[in-house]
Design an enzyme around this catalytic site. Structure first.
Site, PDB file in Angstrom:
ATOM      1  N   PHE A 172      34.599  38.550  -9.430  1.00  0.00           N
ATOM      2  CA  PHE A 172      36.226  38.708  -8.881  1.00  0.00           C
ATOM      3  C   PHE A 172      36.257  38.982  -7.463  1.00  0.00           C
ATOM      4  O   PHE A 172      35.700  39.784  -6.821  1.00  0.00           O
ATOM      5  CB  PHE A 172      37.174  39.783  -9.510  1.00  0.00           C
ATOM      6  CG  PHE A 172      36.720  39.860 -10.918  1.00  0.00           C
ATOM      7  CD1 PHE A 172      36.997  38.689 -12.111  1.00  0.00           C
ATOM      8  CD2 PHE A 172      36.027  40.715 -11.538  1.00  0.00           C
ATOM      9  CE1 PHE A 172      37.051  38.985 -13.481  1.00  0.00           C
ATOM     10  CE2 PHE A 172      35.946  41.332 -13.053  1.00  0.00           C
ATOM     11  CZ  PHE A 172      36.390  40.157 -13.957  1.00  0.00           C
ATOM     12  N   GLY A 182      32.881  37.144  -0.188  1.00  0.00           N
ATOM     13  CA  GLY A 182      33.585  38.463  -0.875  1.00  0.00           C
ATOM     14  C   GLY A 182      32.956  38.786  -1.975  1.00  0.00           C
ATOM     15  O   GLY A 182      31.932  38.047  -2.520  1.00  0.00           O
ATOM     16  N   CYS A 183      33.636  39.517  -2.997  1.00  0.00           N
ATOM     17  CA  CYS A 183      33.110  40.019  -4.185  1.00  0.00           C
ATOM     18  C   CYS A 183      32.890  39.145  -5.362  1.00  0.00           C
ATOM     19  O   CYS A 183      31.962  39.446  -6.232  1.00  0.00           O
ATOM     20  CB  CYS A 183      34.064  41.126  -4.645  1.00  0.00           C
ATOM     21  SG  CYS A 183      34.260  42.683  -3.478  1.00  0.00           S
ATOM     22  N   PHE A 184      33.493  37.941  -5.237  1.00  0.00           N
ATOM     23  CA  PHE A 184      33.188  37.044  -6.571  1.00  0.00           C
ATOM     24  C   PHE A 184      31.739  36.191  -6.272  1.00  0.00           C
ATOM     25  O   PHE A 184      31.519  35.604  -7.200  1.00  0.00           O
ATOM     26  CB  PHE A 184      34.435  35.965  -6.681  1.00  0.00           C
ATOM     27  CG  PHE A 184      34.210  35.067  -5.388  1.00  0.00           C
ATOM     28  CD1 PHE A 184      33.904  34.114  -5.168  1.00  0.00           C
ATOM     29  CD2 PHE A 184      35.366  35.208  -4.637  1.00  0.00           C
ATOM     30  CE1 PHE A 184      33.870  33.093  -4.420  1.00  0.00           C
ATOM     31  CE2 PHE A 184      35.701  34.509  -3.380  1.00  0.00           C
ATOM     32  CZ  PHE A 184      34.829  33.369  -3.347  1.00  0.00           C
ATOM     33  N   ALA A 185      31.158  36.108  -5.222  1.00  0.00           N
ATOM     34  CA  ALA A 185      30.191  35.403  -4.718  1.00  0.00           C
ATOM     35  C   ALA A 185      28.656  35.663  -5.388  1.00  0.00           C
ATOM     36  O   ALA A 185      27.921  34.813  -5.235  1.00  0.00           O
ATOM     37  CB  ALA A 185      29.851  35.509  -3.106  1.00  0.00           C
TER      38      ALA A 185
END
EC number: 2.3.1.74
Length: 403
Positions: free
Chosen positions: A379, A169-172
């Protein structure tokens, strides 16, 4: 009389295997699909291709979401022609995973190749010197994975050490930097190719009155790939260091379970988002900053440069307000959101690229807008936060940064 060879202990070998200096970002490349979608036109397009124009009230809500998104345009691999050939993807909950998988397992590594090729060109060394590959994508779980496919597409050595990350997801975007830092600093001479490639074909679906969080995703997400090359102890006769990575941390925010999640089902990847995500991030971000920057005796958040994942405009607005940031601090993050939308893990790497290019264009002394220290935040689901402390380097003009 023959002398016995000197005994070499494990500690000596261990020291010889490790780099001396910090992991350094040596090159950045980005790529998008050719199909550009303008946000002003998207509500009409989206409700037409999903055959949902009868949902007049829902379309008005979606129009407001798009208007407030602060996004000007996005890039998407899926076109109207493709959706006509795969109508199951346009229904809200129709079984469609096969059609989605058939697309992304091919196109995710191909888009990653475009970004990686640009990064390798800027880097300056032949691709045979790449020792490690870290590939990250939210979509297209497969065996062998996108890391294998990219190795073949680029013609990397078969002995390259690969790590594949799916569905983070977006934190990666922060995660891959943290992993590459450890690889570069613990393997002398390592050059790590990091690739984040994201295609929204797994999450695209028609609207539904009872699932407005899914509609939020349709208003925000775009496709893109970014690649960076990371290594310690740069060879300054060829390599042009951009940023040094000082520290990297990951944490799960308290009381945030279920705030963002995604589930892979027959209908594709479903996306769920709670309204209090921006407030949860804003409430906890200063604690992460204090932990990251107290070793440097820094507590003025306007004195550092900022690379924050632009999950949506509300996240950036609330972080800015909570920390009392000046408007220009999140300029690079807002620019990438405006021009590309939320590209999940690839976003922060696009922002890194934007920052170093704008710093050079504006005549700044460093790659970090003329400042020495900076932070990169990711995040995403969990809620998980990645925090990377960066040290900028003198801004130098290269062919790649002028493109």
């Amino acid at each position: 009389m023959a002398t016995s060879p000197a005994v070499i202990d494990v500690e000596t070998i261990r020291k010889a295997q490790r780099a001396e200096g910090p992991a350094t970002i040596l090159a950045i490349g980005t790529a998008t699909p050719a199909n550009c979608v303008y946000q002003a036109d998207y509500p009409d397009y989206y409700f037409r291709v999903t055959e949902s124009e009868h949902m007049v009230d829902l379309k008005e809500k979606f129009q407001r979401m798009c208007d407030k998104s602060m996004i000007r345009k996005r890039y998407m691999h899926i076109t109207e022609e493709f959706l006509k050939e795969n109508p199951s993807m346009c229904k809200f909950m129709a079984p469609s995973l096969d059609a989605r998988q058939d697309l992304v397992v091919v196109e995710v590594p191909k888009l990653g190749k475009e970004a990686a090729t640009k990064a390798i060109k800027e880097w300056g060394f032949p691709k045979s010197k790449i020792t490690h590959l870290v590939f990250c994508t939210t979509s297209g779980v497969d065996m062998p994975g996108a890391d294998y496919q990219l190795t073949k597409l680029l013609g990397l050595r078969p002995s390259v050490k690969r790590l594949m990350m799916y569905q983070q997801g977006c934190f990666a975007g922060g995660t891959v930097l943290r992993l590459a830092k450890d690889l570069a600093e613990n393997n002398k001479g390592a050059r790590v190719l990091v690739v984040c490639s994201e295609i929204t074909a797994v999450t695209f679906r028609g609207p539904n009155e009872g699932h407005l969080d899914s509609l939020v995703g349709q208003a925000l997400f775009g496709d893109g790939a970014a690649a960076v090359i990371i290594g310690s102890d740069p060879d300054l006769s060829v390599e042009r260091p951009l940023f040094e990575m000082v520290s990297a941390a990951q944490t799960i925010l308290p009381d945030s379970e279920g705030a963002i999640d995604g589930h892979l089902k027959e209908v594709g990847l479903t996306f769920h988002l709670l309204k209090d995500v921006p407030a949860l991030i804003a409430k906890n971000i200063e604690k992460a900053l204090i932990q990251a920057f107290s070793p440097l005796n820094i507590n003025d958040w306007n004195s550092i440069f900022w690379i924050a994942h632009p999950g949506g405009p509300a996240i950036l607005d609330q972080v800015e307000f909570k920390l009392g940031l000046r408007e220009e601090k999140l300029r690079a993050s807002r620019h990438v959101l405006s021009e590309y939308g939320n590209m999940s893990s690839a976003c922060v790497l696009f922002i890194l690229d934007e920052m170093r290019k704008k710093s050079i264009k504006d005549g700044k002394t460093t790659t970090g807008e003329g400042l020495e220290w900076g932070v990169l935040f990711g995040f995403g689901p969990g809620l998980t936060v990645e925090t990377v402390v960066l040290h900028s380097l003198p801004a130098t003009i290269s062919v790649a940064t002028q493109n």
